[in-house]
Design a protein around this motif. Structure first.
Motif, PDB file in Angstrom:
ATOM      1  N   LEU A 296     -67.161  -0.600  28.573  1.00 52.98           N
ATOM      2  CA  LEU A 296     -66.137  -0.266  27.587  1.00 52.98           C
ATOM      3  C   LEU A 296     -64.781  -0.283  28.281  1.00 52.98           C
ATOM      4  O   LEU A 296     -64.564   0.424  29.262  1.00 52.98           O
ATOM      5  CB  LEU A 296     -66.403   1.113  26.981  1.00 52.98           C
ATOM      6  CG  LEU A 296     -65.329   1.648  26.024  1.00 52.98           C
ATOM      7  CD1 LEU A 296     -65.213   0.771  24.788  1.00 52.98           C
ATOM      8  CD2 LEU A 296     -65.627   3.093  25.643  1.00 52.98           C
ATOM      9  N   PHE A 297     -63.880  -1.101  27.740  1.00 57.34           N
ATOM     10  CA  PHE A 297     -62.526  -1.205  28.294  1.00 57.34           C
ATOM     11  C   PHE A 297     -61.530  -0.795  27.211  1.00 57.34           C
ATOM     12  O   PHE A 297     -61.565  -1.319  26.091  1.00 57.34           O
ATOM     13  CB  PHE A 297     -62.234  -2.634  28.758  1.00 57.34           C
ATOM     14  CG  PHE A 297     -60.818  -2.856  29.210  1.00 57.34           C
ATOM     15  CD1 PHE A 297     -60.402  -2.402  30.453  1.00 57.34           C
ATOM     16  CD2 PHE A 297     -59.910  -3.514  28.396  1.00 57.34           C
ATOM     17  CE1 PHE A 297     -59.091  -2.601  30.868  1.00 57.34           C
ATOM     18  CE2 PHE A 297     -58.607  -3.720  28.798  1.00 57.34           C
ATOM     19  CZ  PHE A 297     -58.193  -3.266  30.048  1.00 57.34           C
ATOM     20  N   ALA A 298     -60.647   0.132  27.534  1.00 54.59           N
ATOM     21  CA  ALA A 298     -59.641   0.607  26.589  1.00 54.59           C
ATOM     22  C   ALA A 298     -58.270   0.560  27.264  1.00 54.59           C
ATOM     23  O   ALA A 298     -58.119   1.010  28.406  1.00 54.59           O
ATOM     24  CB  ALA A 298     -59.950   2.030  26.124  1.00 54.59           C
ATOM     25  N   LEU A 299     -57.278   0.021  26.547  1.00 53.16           N
ATOM     26  CA  LEU A 299     -55.947  -0.160  27.109  1.00 53.16           C
ATOM     27  C   LEU A 299     -54.901   0.270  26.082  1.00 53.16           C
ATOM     28  O   LEU A 299     -54.959  -0.114  24.916  1.00 53.16           O
ATOM     29  CB  LEU A 299     -55.725  -1.620  27.496  1.00 53.16           C
ATOM     30  CG  LEU A 299     -54.322  -2.032  27.952  1.00 53.16           C
ATOM     31  CD1 LEU A 299     -53.932  -1.305  29.230  1.00 53.16           C
ATOM     32  CD2 LEU A 299     -54.244  -3.539  28.147  1.00 53.16           C
ATOM     33  N   ALA A 300     -53.947   1.076  26.531  1.00 53.43           N
ATOM     34  CA  ALA A 300     -52.813   1.487  25.699  1.00 53.43           C
ATOM     35  C   ALA A 300     -51.524   1.126  26.434  1.00 53.43           C
ATOM     36  O   ALA A 300     -51.381   1.414  27.632  1.00 53.43           O
ATOM     37  CB  ALA A 300     -52.864   2.988  25.416  1.00 53.43           C
ATOM     38  N   ILE A 301     -50.600   0.474  25.715  1.00 52.73           N
ATOM     39  CA  ILE A 301     -49.329   0.040  26.306  1.00 52.73           C
ATOM     40  C   ILE A 301     -48.188   0.422  25.378  1.00 52.73           C
ATOM     41  O   ILE A 301     -48.258   0.201  24.159  1.00 52.73           O
ATOM     42  CB  ILE A 301     -49.301  -1.487  26.547  1.00 52.73           C
ATOM     43  CG1 ILE A 301     -50.341  -1.893  27.590  1.00 52.73           C
ATOM     44  CG2 ILE A 301     -47.908  -1.927  26.998  1.00 52.73           C
ATOM     45  CD1 ILE A 301     -50.392  -3.394  27.827  1.00 52.73           C
ATOM     46  N   TYR A 302     -47.153   0.996  25.964  1.00 52.26           N
ATOM     47  CA  TYR A 302     -45.885   1.150  25.261  1.00 52.26           C
ATOM     48  C   TYR A 302     -44.792   0.614  26.177  1.00 52.26           C
ATOM     49  O   TYR A 302     -44.568   1.139  27.268  1.00 52.26           O
ATOM     50  CB  TYR A 302     -45.589   2.608  24.899  1.00 52.26           C
ATOM     51  CG  TYR A 302     -44.245   2.749  24.212  1.00 52.26           C
ATOM     52  CD1 TYR A 302     -44.138   2.551  22.843  1.00 52.26           C
ATOM     53  CD2 TYR A 302     -43.089   3.042  24.939  1.00 52.26           C
ATOM     54  CE1 TYR A 302     -42.904   2.642  22.205  1.00 52.26           C
ATOM     55  CE2 TYR A 302     -41.851   3.131  24.311  1.00 52.26           C
ATOM     56  CZ  TYR A 302     -41.768   2.935  22.941  1.00 52.26           C
ATOM     57  OH  TYR A 302     -40.550   3.011  22.330  1.00 52.26           O
ATOM     58  N   ASP A 303     -44.139  -0.453  25.725  1.00 60.71           N
ATOM     59  CA  ASP A 303     -43.051  -1.075  26.478  1.00 60.71           C
ATOM     60  C   ASP A 303     -41.834  -1.123  25.562  1.00 60.71           C
ATOM     61  O   ASP A 303     -41.860  -1.779  24.513  1.00 60.71           O
ATOM     62  CB  ASP A 303     -43.444  -2.483  26.934  1.00 60.71           C
ATOM     63  CG  ASP A 303     -42.416  -3.103  27.869  1.00 60.71           C
ATOM     64  OD1 ASP A 303     -41.273  -2.589  27.936  1.00 60.71           O
ATOM     65  OD2 ASP A 303     -42.745  -4.095  28.535  1.00 60.71           O
ATOM     66  N   ASP A 304     -40.782  -0.447  25.946  1.00 64.82           N
ATOM     67  CA  ASP A 304     -39.596  -0.348  25.098  1.00 64.82           C
ATOM     68  C   ASP A 304     -38.930  -1.702  24.889  1.00 64.82           C
ATOM     69  O   ASP A 304     -38.155  -1.878  23.952  1.00 64.82           O
ATOM     70  CB  ASP A 304     -38.601   0.639  25.722  1.00 64.82           C
ATOM     71  CG  ASP A 304     -37.559   1.110  24.727  1.00 64.82           C
ATOM     72  OD1 ASP A 304     -37.944   1.492  23.598  1.00 64.82           O
ATOM     73  OD2 ASP A 304     -36.366   1.079  25.061  1.00 64.82           O
ATOM     74  N   ASN A 305     -39.257  -2.681  25.756  1.00 68.11           N
ATOM     75  CA  ASN A 305     -38.667  -4.011  25.636  1.00 68.11           C
ATOM     76  C   ASN A 305     -39.548  -4.991  24.868  1.00 68.11           C
ATOM     77  O   ASN A 305     -39.118  -6.121  24.613  1.00 68.11           O
ATOM     78  CB  ASN A 305     -38.361  -4.585  27.023  1.00 68.11           C
ATOM     79  CG  ASN A 305     -37.281  -3.798  27.737  1.00 68.11           C
ATOM     80  OD1 ASN A 305     -36.281  -3.425  27.138  1.00 68.11           O
ATOM     81  ND2 ASN A 305     -37.497  -3.527  29.017  1.00 68.11           N
ATOM     82  N   GLU A 329     -59.281  -2.368  22.646  1.00 65.68           N
ATOM     83  CA  GLU A 329     -60.588  -1.819  23.038  1.00 65.68           C
ATOM     84  C   GLU A 329     -61.614  -2.947  23.007  1.00 65.68           C
ATOM     85  O   GLU A 329     -61.684  -3.707  22.033  1.00 65.68           O
ATOM     86  CB  GLU A 329     -61.008  -0.690  22.088  1.00 65.68           C
ATOM     87  CG  GLU A 329     -62.382  -0.087  22.388  1.00 65.68           C
ATOM     88  CD  GLU A 329     -63.482  -0.724  21.561  1.00 65.68           C
ATOM     89  OE1 GLU A 329     -64.585  -0.939  22.105  1.00 65.68           O
ATOM     90  OE2 GLU A 329     -63.241  -1.028  20.379  1.00 65.68           O
ATOM     91  N   ILE A 330     -62.378  -3.085  24.081  1.00 64.69           N
ATOM     92  CA  ILE A 330     -63.409  -4.118  24.184  1.00 64.69           C
ATOM     93  C   ILE A 330     -64.695  -3.462  24.671  1.00 64.69           C
ATOM     94  O   ILE A 330     -64.708  -2.783  25.707  1.00 64.69           O
ATOM     95  CB  ILE A 330     -62.998  -5.237  25.163  1.00 64.69           C
ATOM     96  CG1 ILE A 330     -61.701  -5.907  24.693  1.00 64.69           C
ATOM     97  CG2 ILE A 330     -64.099  -6.276  25.285  1.00 64.69           C
ATOM     98  CD1 ILE A 330     -61.154  -6.915  25.680  1.00 64.69           C
ATOM     99  N   PHE A 331     -65.761  -3.672  23.919  1.00 62.71           N
ATOM    100  CA  PHE A 331     -67.069  -3.139  24.311  1.00 62.71           C
ATOM    101  C   PHE A 331     -68.076  -4.280  24.314  1.00 62.71           C
ATOM    102  O   PHE A 331     -68.080  -5.119  23.414  1.00 62.71           O
ATOM    103  CB  PHE A 331     -67.542  -2.047  23.355  1.00 62.71           C
ATOM    104  CG  PHE A 331     -68.939  -1.562  23.649  1.00 62.71           C
ATOM    105  CD1 PHE A 331     -69.182  -0.698  24.707  1.00 62.71           C
ATOM    106  CD2 PHE A 331     -70.010  -1.994  22.881  1.00 62.71           C
ATOM    107  CE1 PHE A 331     -70.460  -0.269  24.995  1.00 62.71           C
ATOM    108  CE2 PHE A 331     -71.297  -1.566  23.150  1.00 62.71           C
ATOM    109  CZ  PHE A 331     -71.520  -0.699  24.208  1.00 62.71           C
TER     110      PHE A 331
END
Length: 339
Positions: A296-305, A329-331
């Motif tokens: 299980l792969f989970a990724l959260a990104i916040y980039d102001d640009n 999210e990838i399972f």
């Protein structure tokens, strides 16, 4: 013997009497005694040496390959639905060096995946290239003076699905380079907290059409009143700020389950420092047997640009661009090998 009985000769004087043992025999006896003492001493030394701990090797190299699949097949299915298939692959190379005063850790992370729903075209669902390296010089038992360098991009173009004719990202569009100097706190061998008040971030947008739009924070192109381009958009954006990176590896169930987490927080001193960029990665691997692994792969990104366009007036064209929290999210269940 007669002389011994009469007490004329003492036992300790046997070797000094006229009729004592021949010189060759005394020499052989002395040599044998010396040989036995020497062998016993060497044997004792060898036994003592085997009890010493074998020193750890300064270098540790790891490789991890994971290939996961998922499929849905339907035929005359009255409840409805569509067939689908997806596949994802990842390869992670890691190296660690450590001696009494120095440490050096590097990671190369490569991943790609596609999915297909019904009779539509294949759609990319994962694409990343990540390289990071960190050198540390011992300051105390748990602190290091450290320098961190990183690079991140993707391999193939990304599209604004369902519109697969509009490219919104590509190789080195964007590409991120980072360089940070600070202190690395390691309370255990599995946890690292890197604090850098001096951090630089360079964003590269190689595709000129994306640079002209001002994608990923670069200065967009200048156009005249007729829509003709007067000046190209910039292909780079430089930011200076502070970085915090927290990484951890947590094994469970006797090492059969491993959670790997990394959190990065970056504040740009030059513009809107209160808008903190965030990257939060989590990978959970459950080893089923020597070959198969659930991942299980989970990724959260916040980039102001990184702005996402929305259509506010309903004319079908995005007219407002804002930064939003991006989630992935990838399972999957598949082959997982480490060496």
């Amino acid at each position: 013997m007669q002389y011994l009985k009469q007490g004329k000769i003492q036992p300790q004087n046997i070797f000094t009497m006229k009729h004592n043992l021949p010189n060759k025999r005394k020499t052989a006896l002395a040599f044998l005694l010396f040989f036995l003492i020497t062998v016993t001493s060497v044997k004792s030394q060898e036994t003592a040496d085997t009890t010493k701990k074998v020193p750890e090797k300064p270098w540790k190299i790891t490789n991890a390959l994971s290939i996961t699949f998922s499929q849905v097949a339907l035929s005359n299915w009255v409840a409805g639905g569509e067939k689908s298939i997806s596949g994802n692959g990842s390869y992670i190379f890691g190296s660690k060096f450590k001696d009494e005063n120095n440490s050096w850790e590097s990671t190369f992370d490569l991943a790609y995946g596609q999915t297909r729903q019904g009779d539509s075209k294949n759609i990319k669902n994962d694409d990343r290239i990540l390289l990071s390296t960190k050198y540390g010089r011992k300051a105390s038992s748990k602190w290091n003076y450290s320098i961190l360098a990183s690079f991140r991009t993707q391999m193939l173009p990304g599209y604004n699905y369902p519109n697969d004719s509009t490219i919104i990202s590509d190789w080195m569009a964007p590409g991120y380079f980072g360089l940070s100097i600070g202190m690395d706190y390691k309370p255990t061998s599995q946890i690292s907290v890197f604090l850098s008040p001096l951090s630089g971030k360079l964003t590269v947008v190689k595709r000129q059409d994306l640079a002209d739009k001002g994608s990923f924070g670069v200065d967009k192109a200048t156009f005249d009143g007729m829509g003709n381009k007067i000046k190209d958009g910039k292909n780079t954006l430089w930011e200076a700020g502070g970085l915090t990176q927290i990484t951890g590896t947590f094994p469970f169930n006797k090492g059969k389950t491993i959670l790997t987490s990394k959190l990065e927080l970056f504040s740009n001193y030059l513009k809107d420092p209160q808008n903190i960029d965030l990257i939060f990665e989590n990978t959970l691997e459950v080893k089923i047997n020597s070959w198969f692994t659930a991942r299980l792969f989970a990724l959260a990104i916040y980039d102001d640009n990184s702005k996402i366009g929305t259509d506010t007036d309903g004319d079908g064209t995005a007219d407002k661009y804002t930064a939003k929290l991006q989630l992935k999210e990838i399972f999957g269940l598949g082959i997982g090998v480490k060496w």
